[in-house]
Motif scaffolding. Structure first.
Motif, PDB file in Angstrom:
ATOM      1  N   ILE A  68       0.854  -1.251   0.039  1.00 13.48           N
ATOM      2  CA  ILE A  68       0.117  -0.021   0.132  1.00 13.48           C
ATOM      3  C   ILE A  68       0.937   1.457   0.080  1.00 13.48           C
ATOM      4  O   ILE A  68       0.603   2.306  -0.675  1.00 13.48           O
ATOM      5  N   LEU A  72       1.110   4.238  -2.847  1.00  7.92           N
ATOM      6  CA  LEU A  72       0.683   5.762  -2.766  1.00  7.92           C
ATOM      7  C   LEU A  72       1.915   6.396  -3.172  1.00  7.92           C
ATOM      8  O   LEU A  72       1.708   7.435  -3.708  1.00  7.92           O
ATOM      9  N   VAL A 162      -8.332  10.985   4.106  1.00  2.20           N
ATOM     10  CA  VAL A 162      -9.163  10.110   3.513  1.00  2.20           C
ATOM     11  C   VAL A 162     -10.540  10.200   3.738  1.00  2.20           C
ATOM     12  O   VAL A 162     -11.192  10.662   4.774  1.00  2.20           O
ATOM     13  N   TYR A 192      -7.441  10.023  -5.851  1.00  5.04           N
ATOM     14  CA  TYR A 192      -6.894   8.554  -5.544  1.00  5.04           C
ATOM     15  C   TYR A 192      -7.735   7.702  -4.998  1.00  5.04           C
ATOM     16  O   TYR A 192      -8.408   7.895  -3.861  1.00  5.04           O
ATOM     17  N   ILE A 194      -8.625   5.001  -2.871  1.00  4.28           N
ATOM     18  CA  ILE A 194      -7.955   4.145  -1.866  1.00  4.28           C
ATOM     19  C   ILE A 194      -8.730   2.692  -1.899  1.00  4.28           C
ATOM     20  O   ILE A 194      -8.013   1.672  -1.710  1.00  4.28           O
ATOM     21  N   LYS A 195     -10.050   2.795  -2.235  1.00  7.89           N
ATOM     22  CA  LYS A 195     -10.579   1.455  -1.854  1.00  7.89           C
ATOM     23  C   LYS A 195     -10.275   0.400  -3.068  1.00  7.89           C
ATOM     24  O   LYS A 195     -10.081  -0.580  -2.708  1.00  7.89           O
ATOM     25  N   VAL A 198      -6.867  -0.990  -2.471  1.00  5.03           N
ATOM     26  CA  VAL A 198      -6.520  -1.856  -1.306  1.00  5.03           C
ATOM     27  C   VAL A 198      -7.200  -3.101  -1.623  1.00  5.03           C
ATOM     28  O   VAL A 198      -6.627  -4.170  -1.589  1.00  5.03           O
ATOM     29  N   LEU A 241      -0.872   6.856   5.433  1.00  6.69           N
ATOM     30  CA  LEU A 241      -2.362   7.434   5.531  1.00  6.69           C
ATOM     31  C   LEU A 241      -2.550   8.200   7.023  1.00  6.69           C
ATOM     32  O   LEU A 241      -3.140   7.683   7.879  1.00  6.69           O
TER      33      LEU A 241
END
Length: 748
Positions: A68, A72, A162, A192, A194-195, A198, A241
């Motif tokens: 992750i 990023l 987030v 971006y 994130i979900k 991930v 994050l």
């Protein structure tokens, strides 16, 4: 077999050679020790396996965390590179923007979109065009790039918290300034997903059965935390994050549910070893004591064999004999015939069919009927030769087989059987008289088989029964030919009904006073493949016997009304259309509804439709049939009795049923005027009908003398070949149009 097993169980309970208690106790102790060792090894292996799984889970969550952070950082580097690219252009306009951002989604699928914020914080461009940037009042964190990397290249990058985004997404916003001539001209922004990132990493790095959860300090945003106590959980913080987000990887502890793990294999092996040891020790003990019980078991088996032979003999007797009279049954008779037909001896088979046996059964009960069968069998045996075989084939049929008997002797023997049965039976204070019909089959060919003789005797008996009681009929090949012809005819007619090969003709009914056509009767017609016209009576009978009467009746009603509607449209229809209805059609409780619906469908006045009824309607199920007829007359449809005078209670029909027309049967017309008896009958019918205000139609008028005689006695309507033969709809319409034009002159 059950008796022997019961004896074995009793012997086991009472025998001093049963397995000893000391041996059973020793076997149990050995098994307990093995099981204790098994459980100890099982618990140790299960604990070790749990520790290994936990260590592997810790390694996997660190890999996911690192993936992750790397993703990023990579996307941040890309945004800085894109901002520098725009800065090198020297300006930003629509053309530069589209060229620079073209294909960004295919290259970096985790970017939901990029956008340009001018100096007034207004979004000027966005890629893709339908992308909506994060609101400009977002909670931006300057200097957040240090969380991604300590490299100076990311020092100007700003990253938001987030936040939830449309379409069930989680996103962070990244901004990087773009400087032209020493001044900030605007900011390049990116959203971006994130979900998505991930979930993609979870798919790549996690094994089946492992679950990834992304959450803050209060609730999860991606995935769900386990709700049970049997889950293995590992959680780390995501520094990239802002450190407030936790990454959790968990999996169910499947050690207890899997049958292929080392602990479970140890457990299963222990159980198997325990079972095998117990079985081996027990079988050893049983083997020792089994030899002592061998002698007693041999005697039990001998007893069982004897019982089984007795049971087989009983089953064989039951399979070959009638349960009521204990006479041989059809199967035994067929075997006897098979054996004897292999020789060259003459063979005679007689089928004795009792008359009205079911009626005797219903009247006096089963006990009396069974005693009648016993008495009949006893009498038959008293007159039969010793070598003859008497068998009961069906409920009311006996068969007698005799080898070496001539045809003359067979007929004499059949008459003796008939006469001995006709003597009165005295059963439980009841005097019972019965008779029989007998069919005889001879062996007329060496190729004849047992089933052929059985069928021939049965056919002859049915023929004798059809001729009346107390008849003796010998089988001949003509009977089989007649049956084959009948079967073929029935098949052809059934096929004609199924394939709609039937035709409907109409025979006009004439008013004897005006000589005009006042009605028409619908008649079914069909020609066989060889061109022979089949009588409507044969068609109706075949339809009734084959279960097609309802379908045929509906076809006749529908076709007749459709053709009559055609005549009405051409303004040449007679006053009335007569349609024959069989008694079998009344078994359908919806007959009246179907006729009424058909009349309404073709828009025909109900008063111009007449239903002709056969005698069967008035004999069977009077209450139901009367209800159906009342429905028809209530709708305006008229009723006629066909073949009046030939039934059993014709006068009663006029009293109980709402009829308004009677048709004199052609049997009373054909011999007029020569037959005085027929003349008296016709006069009586016409006089009675006139007094009851009923219409009378004479059927089968063939000569002018018959016409004049009927007119003189008061019969006003007739039909027959003297006037018109049955014809097609088109021919009838031609006649009716001529009549309407005044150019039709019937015979006088």
């Amino acid at each position: 077999m059950q008796t022997a097993m019961r004896h074995t169980e009793q012997a086991s309970e009472q025998s001093p050679y049963s397995p000893r208690l000391s041996s059973l106790a020793a076997i149990s102790l050995v098994c307990v020790l093995i099981l204790i060792s098994t459980f100890t090894l099982f618990n140790s292996a299960q604990t070790r396996q749990y520790e290994l799984q936990n260590q592997m889970l810790n390694v996997e969550i660190n890999r996911v965390q690192r993936a992750i952070e790397v993703n990023l950082q990579k996307e941040a580097y890309f945004l800085v590179w894109l901002a520098n690219t725009l800065q090198n252009k020297g300006k930003v306009d629509d053309s530069v923007w589209r060229r620079t951002t073209a294909g960004i989604q295919s290259t970096f699928p985790f970017f939901s979109g990029v956008y340009w914020l001018d100096a007034e914080d207004t979004v000027r461009w966005a890629t893709p065009t339908d992308f909506t940037p994060y609101p400009k009042n977002a909670n931006w964190e300057s200097s957040n790039a240090a969380k991604l990397s300590a490299m100076p290249v990311l020092s100007k990058l700003s990253i938001s918290n987030v936040h939830p985004a449309p379409n069930d997404r989680l996103a962070i916003e990244m901004l990087h300034p773009v400087i032209f001539n020493g001044e900030i001209a605007g900011h390049l922004g990116a959203s971006y997903n994130i979900k998505m990132m991930v979930e993609a990493i979870a798919t790549e790095f996690l094994r089946p059965g492992q679950h990834l959860v992304l959450s803050d300090e209060t609730k999860p945003f991606i995935g769900e935390l386990p709700n049970g106590v049997d889950a293995m959980v590992n959680t780390v913080e995501l520094n990239a994050l802002d450190g407030q987000w936790q990454l959790t990887v968990w999996q169910r502890n499947d050690t207890e549910h899997s049958y292929f793990t080392l602990p479970m294999l140890i457990f299963i092996a222990g159980i198997v070893v325990t079972t095998l040891v117990a079985m081996a020790l027990y079988l050893l003990e049983v083997n020792i004591i089994g030899r002592r019980a061998e002698s007693s078991m041999v005697s039990m088996l001998k007893e069982e064999i004897t019982q089984r032979r007795e049971a087989e003999a009983q089953l064989k007797f039951t399979a070959n004999h009638d349960p009521q009279t204990h006479l041989p049954n059809r199967f035994a008779m067929e075997q006897y015939l098979d054996r004897n037909l292999r020789s060259d001896h003459d063979m005679v088979l007689m089928c004795v069919s009792l008359d009205k046996f079911q009626e005797i059964n219903d009247m006096y009960g089963h006990l009396v009927a069974d005693q009648l069968l016993f008495g009949a069998a006893k009498r038959f045996k008293s007159v039969l030769p010793p070598h003859a075989i008497l068998a009961r084939i069906t409920n009311d049929q006996f068969m007698v087989a005799c080898a070496g008997m001539s045809q003359l002797e067979a007929e004499m023997q059949a008459n003796q059987l008939r006469m001995c049965l006709e003597e009165e039976f005295y059963i439980e204070d009841n005097d019972i008289l019965t008779s029989c019909a007998i069919g005889i089959a001879y062996r007329y060919s060496n190729d004849l088989r047992a089933d052929d003789m059985l069928r021939h005797a049965d056919t002859a008996a049915n023929k004798a029964k059809a001729l009346g009681s107390r008849k003796v009929v010998a089988y001949n090949r003509t009977m089989q030919e007649q049956l084959n012809q009948k079967k073929e005819l029935e098949r052809a007619i059934r096929q004609a009904i199924n394939n709609d090969e039937l035709k409907l003709h109409f025979q006009p009914q004439v008013d004897l006073r005006t000589r005009q056509i006042v009605g028409a009767e619908a008649l079914v017609r069909w020609e066989s493949k060889n061109g022979i016209a089949i009588s409507p009576d044969i068609i109706i009978k075949t339809a009734e016997e084959t279960g097609l009467m309802q379908r045929l009746g509906h076809w006749v009603v529908d076709t007749a009304l459709k053709e009559f509607s055609r005549m009405l449209d051409e303004r040449c229809a007679p006053k009335c259309i007569a349609i024959n209805v069989s008694g079998h059609e009344f078994q359908d409780g919806y007959l009246a509804d179907y006729v009424i619906r058909s009349v309404n469908r073709y828009d025909i006045p109900a008063s111009r439709v007449q239903i002709e009824l056969t005698e069967q309607v008035f004999i069977e199920n009077l209450e139901r049939n009367q209800h159906i007829l009342n429905r028809l007359t209530a709708s305006g449809i008229s009723l006629a009795i066909d073949d009046f005078g030939t039934g059993y209670s014709s006068l009663a029909y006029l009293k109980h049923f709402p009829v308004n027309t009677v048709k004199i049967d052609r049997g009373f017309i054909k011999d007029l005027p020569q037959s005085k008896d027929d003349l008296v009958i016709c006069q009586a019918v016409v006089s009675m009908a006139n007094l009851l205000q009923l219409k009378v139609v004479a059927e089968g008028v063939e000569t002018i003398d018959q016409q004049e005689l009927l007119r003189n006695i008061g019969c006003n309507f007739a039909q027959g070949h003297f006037y018109y033969e049955p014809m097609s709809t088109d021919d009838l319409m031609v006649l009716l149009k001529k009549q309407r034009a005044g150019r039709l002159y019937p015979a006088s």
